[in-house]
Design a protein around this motif. Structure first.
Motif, PDB file in Angstrom:
ATOM      1  N   ILE A 159      13.446   1.056   5.312  1.00 21.40           N
ATOM      2  CA  ILE A 159      12.629   0.096   6.171  1.00 21.40           C
ATOM      3  C   ILE A 159      13.581  -1.072   6.352  1.00 21.40           C
ATOM      4  CG2 ILE A 159      10.980  -2.039   6.039  1.00 21.40           C
ATOM      5  CD1 ILE A 159       9.087   0.093   4.810  1.00 21.40           C
ATOM      6  N   ILE A 160      14.431  -1.267   5.089  1.00 22.15           N
ATOM      7  CA  ILE A 160      15.510  -2.255   5.369  1.00 22.15           C
ATOM      8  C   ILE A 160      16.641  -1.783   6.094  1.00 22.15           C
ATOM      9  CG2 ILE A 160      17.343  -3.583   4.144  1.00 22.15           C
ATOM     10  CD1 ILE A 160      15.591  -3.676   1.729  1.00 22.15           C
ATOM     11  N   LEU A 161      16.971  -0.325   6.151  1.00 23.85           N
ATOM     12  CA  LEU A 161      17.929   0.016   7.306  1.00 23.85           C
ATOM     13  C   LEU A 161      17.384   0.102   8.655  1.00 23.85           C
ATOM     14  CD1 LEU A 161      19.274   3.018   5.239  1.00 23.85           C
ATOM     15  CD2 LEU A 161      20.563   0.846   5.926  1.00 23.85           C
TER      16      LEU A 161
ATOM     17  N   LEU B 292       2.550   6.452  16.383  1.00 25.86           N
ATOM     18  CA  LEU B 292       3.142   6.880  15.308  1.00 25.86           C
ATOM     19  C   LEU B 292       4.682   6.177  15.190  1.00 25.86           C
ATOM     20  CD1 LEU B 292       2.273  10.389  14.512  1.00 25.86           C
ATOM     21  CD2 LEU B 292       1.331   8.544  13.606  1.00 25.86           C
ATOM     22  N   HIS B 293       4.724   4.995  15.196  1.00 22.74           N
ATOM     23  CA  HIS B 293       5.767   4.069  15.262  1.00 22.74           C
ATOM     24  C   HIS B 293       6.610   4.246  13.976  1.00 22.74           C
ATOM     25  CE1 HIS B 293       8.563   0.761  15.568  1.00 22.74           C
ATOM     26  NE2 HIS B 293       8.409   0.893  16.890  1.00 22.74           N
ATOM     27  N   PRO B 294       7.931   4.463  13.859  1.00 22.05           N
ATOM     28  CA  PRO B 294       8.536   4.641  12.633  1.00 22.05           C
ATOM     29  C   PRO B 294       8.478   3.571  11.625  1.00 22.05           C
ATOM     30  CG  PRO B 294      10.179   4.862  14.573  1.00 22.05           C
ATOM     31  CD  PRO B 294       8.818   4.740  14.854  1.00 22.05           C
ATOM     32  N   VAL B 295       7.897   2.237  11.854  1.00 22.31           N
ATOM     33  CA  VAL B 295       7.764   1.107  10.966  1.00 22.31           C
ATOM     34  C   VAL B 295       6.350   1.499  10.339  1.00 22.31           C
ATOM     35  CG1 VAL B 295       7.061  -1.202  10.662  1.00 22.31           C
ATOM     36  CG2 VAL B 295       9.017  -0.459  12.178  1.00 22.31           C
ATOM     37  N   LEU B 296       5.316   2.224  11.076  1.00 26.23           N
ATOM     38  CA  LEU B 296       4.239   2.475  10.726  1.00 26.23           C
ATOM     39  C   LEU B 296       4.313   3.518   9.515  1.00 26.23           C
ATOM     40  CD1 LEU B 296       1.819   2.051  13.830  1.00 26.23           C
ATOM     41  CD2 LEU B 296       2.248   0.304  11.831  1.00 26.23           C
TER      42      LEU B 296
ATOM     43  N   LEU C  12       6.966   4.508   7.807  1.00 28.06           N
ATOM     44  CA  LEU C  12       7.484   4.039   6.592  1.00 28.06           C
ATOM     45  C   LEU C  12       6.648   3.005   5.705  1.00 28.06           C
ATOM     46  CD1 LEU C  12      11.286   3.741   8.003  1.00 28.06           C
ATOM     47  CD2 LEU C  12      10.449   5.228   6.467  1.00 28.06           C
ATOM     48  N   ALA C  13       6.049   2.345   6.341  1.00 28.40           N
ATOM     49  CA  ALA C  13       5.004   1.175   5.753  1.00 28.40           C
ATOM     50  C   ALA C  13       4.017   2.036   5.002  1.00 28.40           C
ATOM     51  CB  ALA C  13       4.608   0.239   6.835  1.00 28.40           C
ATOM     52  N   PHE C  14       3.608   3.114   5.575  1.00 28.31           N
ATOM     53  CA  PHE C  14       2.426   3.836   4.901  1.00 28.31           C
ATOM     54  C   PHE C  14       2.996   4.457   3.795  1.00 28.31           C
ATOM     55  CE2 PHE C  14       0.328   7.841   4.081  1.00 28.31           C
ATOM     56  CZ  PHE C  14      -1.183   7.587   4.067  1.00 28.31           C
ATOM     57  N   ILE C  15       4.195   5.160   3.830  1.00 27.50           N
ATOM     58  CA  ILE C  15       4.771   5.566   2.716  1.00 27.50           C
ATOM     59  C   ILE C  15       5.149   4.861   1.529  1.00 27.50           C
ATOM     60  CG2 ILE C  15       6.938   7.143   1.839  1.00 27.50           C
ATOM     61  CD1 ILE C  15       6.929   8.474   4.590  1.00 27.50           C
ATOM     62  N   THR C  16       5.512   3.399   1.823  1.00 30.26           N
ATOM     63  CA  THR C  16       5.835   2.382   0.986  1.00 30.26           C
ATOM     64  C   THR C  16       4.604   1.833   0.238  1.00 30.26           C
ATOM     65  OG1 THR C  16       7.655   1.814   2.190  1.00 30.26           O
ATOM     66  CG2 THR C  16       6.902   0.153   0.696  1.00 30.26           C
ATOM     67  N   PHE C  17       3.396   1.726   0.990  1.00 28.42           N
ATOM     68  CA  PHE C  17       2.148   1.083   0.401  1.00 28.42           C
ATOM     69  C   PHE C  17       1.340   2.381  -0.441  1.00 28.42           C
ATOM     70  CE2 PHE C  17       1.511  -1.465   4.627  1.00 28.42           C
ATOM     71  CZ  PHE C  17       2.364  -2.566   3.849  1.00 28.42           C
ATOM     72  N   MET C  18       1.728   3.541  -0.127  1.00 31.34           N
ATOM     73  CA  MET C  18       0.929   4.530  -0.643  1.00 31.34           C
ATOM     74  C   MET C  18       1.717   4.771  -2.244  1.00 31.34           C
ATOM     75  SD  MET C  18      -0.071   8.577   0.346  1.00 31.34           S
ATOM     76  CE  MET C  18      -0.598   9.561  -1.083  1.00 31.34           C
ATOM     77  N   SER C  19       2.962   4.831  -1.886  1.00 32.58           N
ATOM     78  CA  SER C  19       3.737   4.990  -3.168  1.00 32.58           C
ATOM     79  C   SER C  19       3.794   4.035  -4.241  1.00 32.58           C
ATOM     80  CB  SER C  19       5.429   5.268  -2.890  1.00 32.58           C
ATOM     81  OG  SER C  19       5.850   4.405  -2.163  1.00 32.58           O
ATOM     82  N   ALA C  20       3.558   2.688  -3.642  1.00 37.59           N
ATOM     83  CA  ALA C  20       3.562   1.481  -4.571  1.00 37.59           C
ATOM     84  C   ALA C  20       2.167   1.361  -5.267  1.00 37.59           C
ATOM     85  CB  ALA C  20       3.798   0.190  -3.755  1.00 37.59           C
ATOM     86  N   SER C  21       0.924   1.673  -4.467  1.00 38.57           N
ATOM     87  CA  SER C  21       0.027   1.596  -5.058  1.00 38.57           C
ATOM     88  C   SER C  21      -0.269   2.888  -5.964  1.00 38.57           C
ATOM     89  CB  SER C  21      -1.334   1.687  -4.101  1.00 38.57           C
ATOM     90  OG  SER C  21      -1.078   2.634  -3.270  1.00 38.57           O
ATOM     91  N   GLY C  22       0.050   4.029  -5.700  1.00 35.88           N
ATOM     92  CA  GLY C  22       0.269   5.264  -6.635  1.00 35.88           C
ATOM     93  C   GLY C  22       0.920   4.931  -7.940  1.00 35.88           C
ATOM     94  N   TYR C  23       2.092   4.239  -7.795  1.00 33.20           N
ATOM     95  CA  TYR C  23       2.879   3.981  -9.043  1.00 33.20           C
ATOM     96  C   TYR C  23       2.081   3.144  -9.909  1.00 33.20           C
ATOM     97  CZ  TYR C  23       6.493   2.218 -11.923  1.00 33.20           C
ATOM     98  OH  TYR C  23       7.395   1.695 -13.160  1.00 33.20           O
ATOM     99  N   LEU C  24       1.613   1.938  -9.154  1.00 28.52           N
ATOM    100  CA  LEU C  24       0.604   0.900 -10.071  1.00 28.52           C
ATOM    101  C   LEU C  24      -0.386   1.673 -10.718  1.00 28.52           C
ATOM    102  CD1 LEU C  24       0.922  -2.234  -7.978  1.00 28.52           C
ATOM    103  CD2 LEU C  24       2.108  -1.806 -10.185  1.00 28.52           C
ATOM    104  N   PHE C  25      -1.139   2.643 -10.129  1.00 32.85           N
ATOM    105  CA  PHE C  25      -2.281   3.131 -10.590  1.00 32.85           C
ATOM    106  C   PHE C  25      -1.939   4.168 -11.812  1.00 32.85           C
ATOM    107  CE2 PHE C  25      -4.780   1.945  -6.811  1.00 32.85           C
ATOM    108  CZ  PHE C  25      -5.800   1.088  -7.254  1.00 32.85           C
ATOM    109  N   GLU C  26      -1.018   4.986 -11.425  1.00 36.13           N
ATOM    110  CA  GLU C  26      -0.599   5.823 -12.394  1.00 36.13           C
ATOM    111  C   GLU C  26       0.100   5.020 -13.798  1.00 36.13           C
ATOM    112  OE1 GLU C  26      -0.389   9.141 -12.682  1.00 36.13           O
ATOM    113  OE2 GLU C  26      -1.242   9.597 -10.676  1.00 36.13           O
ATOM    114  N   LEU C  27       0.633   4.017 -13.517  1.00 34.56           N
ATOM    115  CA  LEU C  27       1.002   2.959 -14.635  1.00 34.56           C
ATOM    116  C   LEU C  27      -0.022   2.541 -15.364  1.00 34.56           C
ATOM    117  CD1 LEU C  27       3.856   2.323 -15.833  1.00 34.56           C
ATOM    118  CD2 LEU C  27       3.848   0.341 -14.523  1.00 34.56           C
ATOM    119  N   LEU C  28      -1.174   2.101 -14.607  1.00 31.02           N
ATOM    120  CA  LEU C  28      -1.872   0.949 -15.220  1.00 31.02           C
ATOM    121  C   LEU C  28      -3.198   1.539 -15.604  1.00 31.02           C
ATOM    122  CD1 LEU C  28      -1.038  -2.174 -13.143  1.00 31.02           C
ATOM    123  CD2 LEU C  28      -0.345  -1.647 -15.657  1.00 31.02           C
TER     124      LEU C  28
END
Length: 182
Positions: free
Chosen positions: A23-25, A43-47, A49-65
């Motif tokens: 996303i930064i790049l 299906l814009h590239p920003v959308l 990449l944002a979907f993958i970011t949101f899914m991985s962030a929430s998935g990581y937090l749920f797996e951790l907590l």
């Protein structure tokens, strides 16, 4: 549960780091890939990449907590990512795309506008005019439509455009007589 020999928690973390970096790049170098967004339609590239970011962030937090099942966490994360992606598209990307277009102007849209002479227009010569609008000020080269002299500070009307030069008539000489300018 494991994916590609990694624990799901580690997989989510790697996906978050990679998608965040992409996303930064894309923000920095996205102008070079502008056509990709138009070719893909919604299906814009920003959308994506944002979907993958949101899914991985929430998935990581749920797996951790939490101690929920990994498939349930993946489904919840996908739902959260879809909701946030939809909000991003509706409230950020769509308004930004229409706002960018509203600030643009074409030379044809300047015809019929009233302007102020910045630099006097000599007979058979060029000067400069200033057109003010809601989106800002536009300064353009100008010549008199009837090859007359127009002094600095006078109000003029843009009647024609040729080769990037706006042909103007002083506002005090505007009159309609059989459909022609006097």
């Amino acid at each position: 549960m494991e994916i590609f020999g990694l624990s799901l928690e580690t997989f989510y973390l790697y996906a978050l780091i990679i998608s965040g970096s992409l996303i930064i790049l894309y923000v920095l170098f996205g102008d070079m890939l502008e056509g990709a967004g138009e070719a893909l339609g919604i299906l814009h590239p920003v959308l994506i990449l944002a979907f993958i970011t949101f899914m991985s962030a929430s998935g990581y937090l749920f797996e951790l907590l939490t101690s929920l099942n990994s498939l349930l966490i993946m489904a919840i994360s996908a739902g959260i990512a879809l909701g946030l992606d939809t909000l991003l598209n509706v409230f950020v990307l769509i308004p930004l795309s229409s706002a960018e277009e509203s600030l643009a102007y074409s030379e044809d849209s300047l015809r019929g506008r009233v302007a102020t002479v910045l630099i006097s227009i000599p007979e058979d010569g060029y000067g400069e005019i200033l057109i003010e609008s809601y989106s800002g000020r536009i300064s353009k080269p100008a010549a008199c439509f009837h090859n007359g002299v127009i002094k600095e500070g006078e109000k003029v009307l843009v009647v024609d455009i040729k080769g990037g030069v706006l042909y103007v008539v002083p506002e005090n000489r505007i009159g309609i007589d059989k459909g022609e300018l006097k």
